[in-house]
Design a protein around this motif. Structure first.
Motif, short mmCIF file in Angstrom:
data_model
loop_
_atom_site.label_atom_id
_atom_site.label_comp_id
_atom_site.label_asym_id
_atom_site.label_seq_id
_atom_site.Cartn_x
_atom_site.Cartn_y
_atom_site.Cartn_z
N ALA A 162 -50.01 -24.67 -29.29
CA ALA A 162 -51.37 -24.57 -29.81
C ALA A 162 -52.39 -25.28 -28.93
CB ALA A 162 -51.44 -25.13 -31.23
N GLN A 163 -51.92 -26.10 -27.98
CA GLN A 163 -52.83 -26.76 -27.03
C GLN A 163 -52.43 -26.35 -25.62
OE1 GLN A 163 -54.10 -30.94 -27.51
NE2 GLN A 163 -52.73 -31.03 -29.27
N PRO A 164 -53.27 -25.63 -24.90
CA PRO A 164 -52.86 -25.16 -23.57
C PRO A 164 -52.77 -26.26 -22.53
CG PRO A 164 -55.16 -24.64 -23.96
CD PRO A 164 -54.61 -25.16 -25.26
N GLN A 165 -53.57 -27.34 -22.70
CA GLN A 165 -53.62 -28.40 -21.69
C GLN A 165 -53.78 -27.80 -20.30
OE1 GLN A 165 -54.58 -30.84 -23.60
NE2 GLN A 165 -53.38 -32.34 -22.45
N ALA A 166 -54.80 -26.98 -20.15
CA ALA A 166 -55.02 -26.24 -18.91
C ALA A 166 -55.42 -27.18 -17.79
CB ALA A 166 -56.08 -25.18 -19.11
N VAL A 167 -54.84 -26.98 -16.62
CA VAL A 167 -55.21 -27.72 -15.41
C VAL A 167 -55.40 -26.73 -14.27
CG1 VAL A 167 -54.00 -29.82 -16.11
CG2 VAL A 167 -52.82 -28.15 -14.69
N ARG A 168 -56.19 -27.14 -13.30
CA ARG A 168 -56.41 -26.33 -12.11
C ARG A 168 -55.30 -26.63 -11.11
NH1 ARG A 168 -60.64 -24.01 -11.33
NH2 ARG A 168 -61.83 -25.43 -12.62
N CYS A 169 -54.62 -25.58 -10.65
CA CYS A 169 -53.45 -25.77 -9.81
C CYS A 169 -53.76 -25.72 -8.31
CB CYS A 169 -52.40 -24.71 -10.12
SG CYS A 169 -51.68 -24.88 -11.77
N TRP A 170 -54.93 -25.20 -7.92
CA TRP A 170 -55.24 -25.03 -6.51
C TRP A 170 -56.52 -25.77 -6.19
CZ3 TRP A 170 -52.22 -22.16 -3.01
CH2 TRP A 170 -51.11 -21.56 -3.58
N CYS A 216 -47.96 -25.38 -1.23
CA CYS A 216 -47.72 -26.56 -2.06
C CYS A 216 -46.93 -27.64 -1.33
CB CYS A 216 -46.98 -26.16 -3.33
SG CYS A 216 -47.83 -24.90 -4.31
N GLY A 217 -46.81 -27.53 -0.03
CA GLY A 217 -46.09 -28.55 0.72
C GLY A 217 -44.59 -28.35 0.69
N THR A 218 -43.86 -29.34 1.15
CA THR A 218 -42.40 -29.23 1.30
C THR A 218 -41.62 -29.98 0.24
OG1 THR A 218 -42.42 -31.11 2.83
CG2 THR A 218 -42.59 -28.90 3.80
N ASP A 219 -42.29 -30.78 -0.58
CA ASP A 219 -41.61 -31.53 -1.63
C ASP A 219 -41.25 -30.59 -2.77
OD1 ASP A 219 -40.72 -33.22 -3.62
OD2 ASP A 219 -42.33 -34.68 -3.36
N LYS A 220 -39.95 -30.42 -3.02
CA LYS A 220 -39.51 -29.48 -4.05
C LYS A 220 -40.02 -29.87 -5.43
CE LYS A 220 -35.31 -27.92 -1.69
NZ LYS A 220 -33.84 -27.78 -1.77
N ALA A 221 -40.25 -31.16 -5.63
CA ALA A 221 -40.70 -31.62 -6.95
C ALA A 221 -42.11 -31.14 -7.27
CB ALA A 221 -40.64 -33.14 -7.01
N PRO A 265 -44.92 -21.68 -13.96
CA PRO A 265 -46.04 -21.53 -14.90
C PRO A 265 -46.99 -22.72 -14.90
CG PRO A 265 -44.01 -22.03 -16.06
CD PRO A 265 -43.62 -21.77 -14.64
N SER A 266 -46.48 -23.89 -14.53
CA SER A 266 -47.31 -25.08 -14.56
C SER A 266 -47.42 -25.68 -13.16
CB SER A 266 -46.72 -26.12 -15.52
OG SER A 266 -47.53 -27.28 -15.56
N CYS A 267 -48.23 -26.71 -13.02
CA CYS A 267 -48.36 -27.41 -11.74
C CYS A 267 -48.40 -28.90 -11.97
CB CYS A 267 -49.58 -26.94 -10.97
SG CYS A 267 -51.13 -26.98 -11.90
N GLY A 268 -47.69 -29.34 -13.01
CA GLY A 268 -47.56 -30.76 -13.26
C GLY A 268 -48.74 -31.36 -13.99
N PRO A 269 -48.71 -32.67 -14.18
CA PRO A 269 -49.74 -33.35 -14.97
C PRO A 269 -51.05 -33.54 -14.23
CG PRO A 269 -48.19 -34.95 -14.08
CD PRO A 269 -47.66 -33.59 -13.70
N ALA A 270 -52.06 -33.93 -14.98
CA ALA A 270 -53.36 -34.30 -14.43
C ALA A 270 -53.74 -35.65 -15.02
CB ALA A 270 -54.41 -33.26 -14.76
N LEU A 306 -58.23 -31.17 -12.20
CA LEU A 306 -57.34 -30.75 -11.12
C LEU A 306 -55.99 -31.45 -11.31
CD1 LEU A 306 -57.20 -29.20 -8.34
CD2 LEU A 306 -57.78 -31.39 -7.28
N ALA A 307 -54.91 -30.73 -11.06
CA ALA A 307 -53.57 -31.32 -11.16
C ALA A 307 -53.42 -32.49 -10.19
CB ALA A 307 -52.52 -30.26 -10.89
N ASN A 308 -52.54 -33.40 -10.50
CA ASN A 308 -52.31 -34.55 -9.62
C ASN A 308 -51.76 -34.14 -8.26
OD1 ASN A 308 -53.17 -36.23 -11.66
ND2 ASN A 308 -51.11 -36.81 -12.31
N ALA A 309 -50.98 -33.07 -8.23
CA ALA A 309 -50.38 -32.60 -6.98
C ALA A 309 -50.69 -31.12 -6.81
CB ALA A 309 -48.87 -32.84 -6.98
N PRO A 310 -51.94 -30.79 -6.51
CA PRO A 310 -52.34 -29.38 -6.44
C PRO A 310 -51.87 -28.71 -5.15
CG PRO A 310 -54.19 -30.75 -5.83
CD PRO A 310 -53.08 -31.69 -6.24
N CYS A 311 -51.84 -27.40 -5.19
CA CYS A 311 -51.57 -26.62 -3.99
C CYS A 311 -52.90 -26.36 -3.28
CB CYS A 311 -50.92 -25.29 -4.36
SG CYS A 311 -49.39 -25.44 -5.31
N ASN A 312 -52.82 -25.80 -2.06
CA ASN A 312 -54.03 -25.40 -1.36
C ASN A 312 -53.75 -24.15 -0.55
OD1 ASN A 312 -53.68 -26.15 1.72
ND2 ASN A 312 -52.77 -27.84 0.55
#
Length: 536
Positions: free
Chosen positions: A411-419, A341-346, A353-358, A330-336
């Motif tokens: 070549a590496q998707p580094q897939a994370v769950r965004c929600w 995704c909250g009010t923080d623009k960051a 396309p992405s949702c930040g690091p995990a 799961l991403a460090n700052a996931p949506c729900n």
């Protein structure tokens, strides 16, 4: 016996203590203590569609009682705080139905009358694997590769047009939502297959029993459109859980396992023959090779009816999606789905396309996220074509099959769950997985990501970016819709929602409704993918 004895003597001990204590005058009676807070609401797993207590092989037709769906005004879907009682819990009846489908469909096909301890642990084809494939209904791709091996194994045909373009008639390695592949940590393409139950197959072959209007050919669809301008209406289910099933579609994701790097015992596996057309291979030579694959994702769709008991539920199919628990972190700052995704623009990932690091725990191992990769690499990286041939994403002649098939940077998707999974869904997951784990069933290693349905939902107040044309408003399977998890139906691409995406489905004329199914579009495979707005 010791436990029973201790419970038996407890009332006697309490009575003796009361008699030994002096009685107090009424005036000295202590003031009433504040009532303890009610315990948090915990939804309960319903393990079988017939109401019995254990796991069973009955494929449910419908949800159990859901009082919230009787509302026609003021129904707010899953926006806001989670429910605090069963009375206000709209989601759990759908999630229990989803788990009932997943378990019953993954019963061993030869043992549907066997108890769960055998039906969910014995090897062999599962119930859903006996369903017709799309190629058995719509025919093979123009070019497929034959296999000369004398092995009675299922064949995964990666077919083409003979000119370097993959075709969707058979199994695939491109995600339908984006026309892009998903690469696992071993450097292999993820594989996808689709099947339908016999009820849907009969409708596709002869809707309304009219073989001349078959939806499996262009000519048949054109004849169907003349007689049915309102479009397709797939067979609906009954309105009781243990009634007659409606049309069911299944899409499964598989990854090729490497026994030196993966633990096959954690996956539901099968041995297949992987047959790839030569024009899709970098050296131009077709190949057919035996591989062991593990299940990593599954979409299950069932057509629901118009039900006057549940007016807030639209007849737009019930969509359940499952994944292996070790697919991605799961991403460090996931949506729900409750408030976006909250009010923080960051960390506002809507239409990104992405949702930040995990940051998964040390020692974690995932199928689509390399824990040893540098954080600067990014996440949910959509593969880009190397642009060196007629095939956008060519196959390497040998494993790893994706080697050289993309640019080196992708070549590496580094897939994370965004929600984040909805709270009541997560609670039910624990109960269902525990029940499966007690049997030592491999299906205890899978989880429900969510269940979606068409809902009559009031627009949220205050405004919420999550769409309100379905409940929940967003739902994606990380293995099937990796790169569009955050896209809205009114965004630059997407959408990351089953109902919103399949709303684009039409018959061969490009305008007559296909009732949320893209399968009829296979008759015109050149334009099928163009009907879906996709992420860049």
């Amino acid at each position: 016996m010791k436990h029973w004895q201790s419970f038996a003597v407890m009332p006697l001990a309490i009575a003796v203590a009361m008699l030994a204590s002096p009685l107090r005058p009424a005036a000295q009676t202590p003031s009433p203590q504040p009532q303890a807070a009610a315990p948090p609401y915990i939804p309960q797993a319903k393990f079988c569609a017939n109401g019995s207590g254990g796991l069973c092989a009955i494929v449910p037709a419908y949800i159990g009682p859901d009082p919230v769906l009787s509302q026609t005004q003021g129904y707010n879907g899953l926006y806001g705080a989670p429910p605090n009682s069963e009375k206000y819990d709209a989601q759990s009846p759908f999630d229990n139905m989803a788990w009932q489908m997943f378990v019953a469909l993954n019963w061993v096909a030869t043992g549907v009358k066997e108890p769960a301890a055998q039906g969910l642990t014995q090897p062999g084809r599962r119930v859903w694997q006996t369903y017709p494939t799309v190629s058995s209904l719509f025919g093979n791709a123009p070019v497929i590769t034959g296999c000369t091996q004398a092995l009675a194994l299922p064949i995964f045909h990666i077919g083409s047009d003979g000119k370097g373009q993959p075709k969707p008639n058979n199994e695939e390695y491109l995600q339908a939502a984006t026309n892009k592949p998903l690469i696992d940590v071993n450097g292999n393409w993820t594989l996808f297959e689709r099947r339908v139950n016999e009820i849907e197959a009969q409708y596709l072959r002869a809707p309304g029993s009219q073989k001349s209007q078959t939806l499996t050919t262009k000519a048949g669809q054109l004849a169907f459109i003349k007689s049915n301008p309102g479009g397709a209406e797939f067979t609906s289910s009954a309105t009781v859980p243990d009634g007659t099933n409606g049309s069911i579609e299944i899409k499964a994701s598989w990854r090729i396992l490497d026994p030196s790097k993966d633990d096959p015992s954690k996956f539901f596996t099968q041995n297949i023959l992987l047959a790839v057309s030569g024009d899709l291979v970098r050296d131009g030579r077709p190949f057919c090779r035996s591989e062991r694959v593990g299940l990593v994702g599954m979409h299950i769709l069932q057509r629901n009816p118009l039900d006057k008991t549940n007016p807030a539920l639209r007849p737009q199919w019930i969509w359940a999606t499952f994944e292996h628990v070790d697919n991605a972190p799961l991403a460090n700052a996931p949506c729900n789905v409750a408030d976006g995704c909250g009010t923080d623009k960051a960390t506002n990932w809507i239409n990104q396309p992405s949702c930040g690091p995990a940051s998964p725990p040390q020692g974690s191992h995932f199928s689509f996220f390399n824990t040893g990769a540098p954080a600067s690499l990014g996440t949910n990286i959509a593969p880009q074509s190397p642009g060196t041939g007629k095939t956008a994403f060519p196959w390497n002649p040998r494993k790893p099959y994706a080697m050289g098939g993309t640019t080196s940077a992708t070549a590496q998707p580094q897939a994370v769950r965004c929600w984040r999974i909805y709270p009541t869904t997560s609670t039910l997951n624990e109960q269902w997985r525990m029940a499966l784990g007690s049997l030592k069933s491999v299906f205890g290693n899978y989880m429900l990501v969510g269940t979606q349905w068409g809902g009559n939902v009031e627009p949220p107040t205050p405004p919420n970016p999550v769409p309100f044309n379905a409940v929940p408003g967003m739902l994606s399977n990380m293995t099937l819709e990796t790169y569009i998890q955050n896209y809205l139906d009114n965004g630059a691409a997407g959408p990351g929602s089953c109902v919103s995406c399949h709303n684009f489905a039409t018959l061969v004329d490009g305008k007559t409704s296909a009732n949320f199914s893209f399968l009829p579009g296979i008759v015109d495979s050149n334009s099928l993918r163009a009907k879906i707005k996709t992420a860049p």
